[in-house]
Design an enzyme around this catalytic site. Structure first.
Site, PDB file in Angstrom:
ATOM      1  N   CYS A 116     -35.732 -15.927  36.176  1.00  0.00           N
ATOM      2  CA  CYS A 116     -34.613 -16.220  35.277  1.00  0.00           C
ATOM      3  C   CYS A 116     -34.922 -15.715  33.859  1.00  0.00           C
ATOM      4  O   CYS A 116     -34.981 -14.513  33.641  1.00  0.00           O
ATOM      5  CB  CYS A 116     -34.278 -17.709  35.306  1.00  0.00           C
ATOM      6  SG  CYS A 116     -32.633 -18.077  34.655  1.00  0.00           S
ATOM      7  N   HIS A 218     -33.539 -18.689  40.985  1.00  0.00           N
ATOM      8  CA  HIS A 218     -34.694 -19.600  40.977  1.00  0.00           C
ATOM      9  C   HIS A 218     -35.256 -19.765  42.395  1.00  0.00           C
ATOM     10  O   HIS A 218     -34.951 -20.738  43.100  1.00  0.00           O
ATOM     11  CB  HIS A 218     -34.294 -20.958  40.391  1.00  0.00           C
ATOM     12  CG  HIS A 218     -34.202 -20.951  38.908  1.00  0.00           C
ATOM     13  ND1 HIS A 218     -35.289 -21.183  38.087  1.00  0.00           N
ATOM     14  CD2 HIS A 218     -33.158 -20.700  38.090  1.00  0.00           C
ATOM     15  CE1 HIS A 218     -34.919 -21.090  36.817  1.00  0.00           C
ATOM     16  NE2 HIS A 218     -33.629 -20.796  36.792  1.00  0.00           N
ATOM     17  N   GLU A 220     -38.038 -20.693  43.405  1.00  0.00           N
ATOM     18  CA  GLU A 220     -38.929 -21.839  43.611  1.00  0.00           C
ATOM     19  C   GLU A 220     -38.230 -22.988  44.348  1.00  0.00           C
ATOM     20  O   GLU A 220     -38.892 -23.872  44.895  1.00  0.00           O
ATOM     21  CB  GLU A 220     -39.512 -22.325  42.278  1.00  0.00           C
ATOM     22  CG  GLU A 220     -38.549 -23.004  41.328  1.00  0.00           C
ATOM     23  CD  GLU A 220     -37.740 -22.049  40.472  1.00  0.00           C
ATOM     24  OE1 GLU A 220     -37.055 -22.530  39.549  1.00  0.00           O
ATOM     25  OE2 GLU A 220     -37.774 -20.814  40.726  1.00  0.00           O
TER      26      GLU A 220
END
Length: 243
Positions: A116, A218, A220
């Site tokens: 990001c 994102h 993750e």
């Protein structure tokens, strides 16, 4: 005997004192899922504070670097962006430290993953430019600051065939989550490796480097198999660095 896990540095966010909140003194922050994903994919995550003067020494002990996102922007002064848009908010010391960490990591040749805002800073370090506010440049843009929860997909991205990212994820389309109002307009020395349906750049990579990728979403959160494969690729490249 199992090989040691590669050591992956993860940059922290920073927050001002919050009387009545977490702390009345400045504090660092990170979402747990950054660390969880790295550990699940075989890495050993370690948090990095904002000491730009220690960047070279820190990176000398790392096998890979993840530059995280956050609710702030890269200062337009760093890429000749002209007058600041009213929405721009900055964290100068964090940006200074992350810039130093990226440069030190690339000087060593260790893998770098920008997420990001980390992708946007990576593009700037590589000589690129940013769009300060997506709706001003892409009037018919998607909701890149998605209204639904971050652990759900907000839109798809098209992965450019033949790129490092495409080889890692093994797909030409990924469902991603999205939380950004700025975007890369010029990747500098990098190349674009994924785009949104509205044309917004969603990922960049540096050709000829072991692994230097920035993604605007994102991963993750692990909402797709591609997210896990991206982190697996980071850890595999970092493992090679450490051998």
């Amino acid at each position: 005997m199992n090989a040691p896990r590669p050591l992956i540095g993860v940059t922290l966010d920073s927050e001002p004192p919050t009387p009545g909140g977490y702390s009345g003194f400045p504090w660092y922050a990170i979402r747990q899922n950054y660390m969880d994903m790295i550990a699940a994919c075989g890495g050993l995550p370690v948090a990095l504070g904002h000491e730009p003067e220690l960047a070279v020494e820190l990176v000398a002990r790392l096998d890979g670097l993840v530059v995280t996102g956050g609710a702030f922007d890269v200062p337009p002064d760093l890429y000749g962006g002209g007058e600041w848009h009213a929405t721009v908010q900055t964290k100068p010391r964090r940006t200074l430290a992350e810039t130093a960490l990226i440069r030190a990591a690339m000087a060593r040749g260790i893998p770098v993953l920008g997420i990001c805002g980390g992708m946007q800073l990576l593009a700037v370090v590589l000589g690129g430019q940013l769009v300060q506010h997506i709706p001003d440049t892409y009037p018919a843009s998607l909701a890149h600051e998605q209204p639904n929860p971050r652990n759900e997909a907000g839109h798809d991205v098209h992965v450019v065939p033949g790129t490092h990212l495409a080889r890692l994820v093994g797909q030409d389309r990924l469902a991603v989550n999205s939380a950004h109002h700025q975007a890369v307009s010029d990747p500098g020395r990098a190349v674009v490796c994924a785009t949104a349906p509205d044309g917004v750049v969603e990922a960049i990579e540096l050709p000829g480097y072991p692994l230097c990728i920035g993604v605007q979403w994102h991963p993750e959160f692990g909402i797709s198999a591609g997210d896990h494969l991206l982190f697996n690729g980071l850890i595999d490249a970092a493992r090679q660095t450490g051998t």
